[in-house]
Enzyme design. Structure first.
Site, short mmCIF file in Angstrom:
data_model
loop_
_atom_site.label_atom_id
_atom_site.label_comp_id
_atom_site.label_asym_id
_atom_site.label_seq_id
_atom_site.Cartn_x
_atom_site.Cartn_y
_atom_site.Cartn_z
N ALA A 169 0.77 -0.75 0.05
CA ALA A 169 -0.15 -0.20 -0.45
C ALA A 169 0.58 1.15 0.30
CB ALA A 169 -0.94 -0.36 0.77
N ASP A 170 0.17 2.85 -0.73
CA ASP A 170 1.39 2.93 -0.51
C ASP A 170 0.25 5.02 -0.30
OD1 ASP A 170 3.30 4.38 -0.61
OD2 ASP A 170 2.51 5.95 -1.66
N THR A 171 -0.20 6.14 0.10
CA THR A 171 -0.96 6.44 0.53
C THR A 171 0.10 7.87 0.26
OG1 THR A 171 -1.99 5.36 2.01
CG2 THR A 171 -1.87 8.02 1.17
#
Length: 184
Positions: A66-68
């Site tokens: 995941a990456d925000t």
């Protein structure tokens, strides 16, 4: 069946994922380099890169990356370099609406499921005193966009989309992916 691997060291992602699934944490060594990609594409590319890197070391497992990314006024706001950078970011978000994109990628079993969640966030107008106090707390220094919606400071006036996406892991999206991939 061995538990899912979360390819992240983020305490917020660990906390959120623990609500829906048993997992093991193995941080990714993926090197994040923005190469002229837009915000949505950057979040997706980084999430996939993290999942693939860990999967390359544990090919018999399922891995969630995941990456925000915080996107405002044409700029991707990553984690601040220092306190001054955090203040700059908070000033730029003050009184405005921005987008938070989280890319999530589930890799394993010869397949890959990738999605991007988007939440629109509107900040209250912030005073210099509020910005100083928040930055001095140290809380914004390890977060994309230099803020955490969950930090207990009155920054966010409203949001449209998943709250957990702004924290760092869109649980509705992840739950659907895990179900589709028959993981957890």
């Amino acid at each position: 069946m061995k538990p899912l691997i979360l390819a992240s060291n983020s305490p917020r992602r660990r906390e959120l994922l623990a609500q829906i699934c048993e997992f093991e944490v193995i941080p990714s060594a993926f090197e994040e380099k923005t190469e002229g990609l837009g915000a949505r594409e950057t979040a997706l590319a980084f999430a996939a890169g993290k999942a693939r890197e860990v999967l390359s070391r544990y090919p018999d497992r399922f891995v969630l990356g995941a990456d925000t990314v915080v996107f405002s006024e044409g700029e991707i706001l990553g984690k601040p370099k220092d306190k001054e950078d955090a203040k700059r970011m908070l000033r730029s978000l003050s009184g405005r609406t921005h987008s938070v994109f989280t890319g999530v990628c589930l890799a394993g079993g010869g397949a890959e499921l990738c999605e991007v969640a988007q939440t629109q966030v509107t900040f209250y107008p912030l005073t210099e005193e509020q910005i100083e106090k928040y930055v001095d707390s140290g809380l914004p220094l390890d977060k994309a966009g230099a803020y955490g919606i969950q930090d207990g400071f009155a920054l966010v006036e409203s949001y449209r989309g998943e709250y957990s996406n702004v924290v760092g892991l869109p649980l509705q999206t992840v739950r659907a992916m895990l179900k589709k991939g028959n993981v957890c």
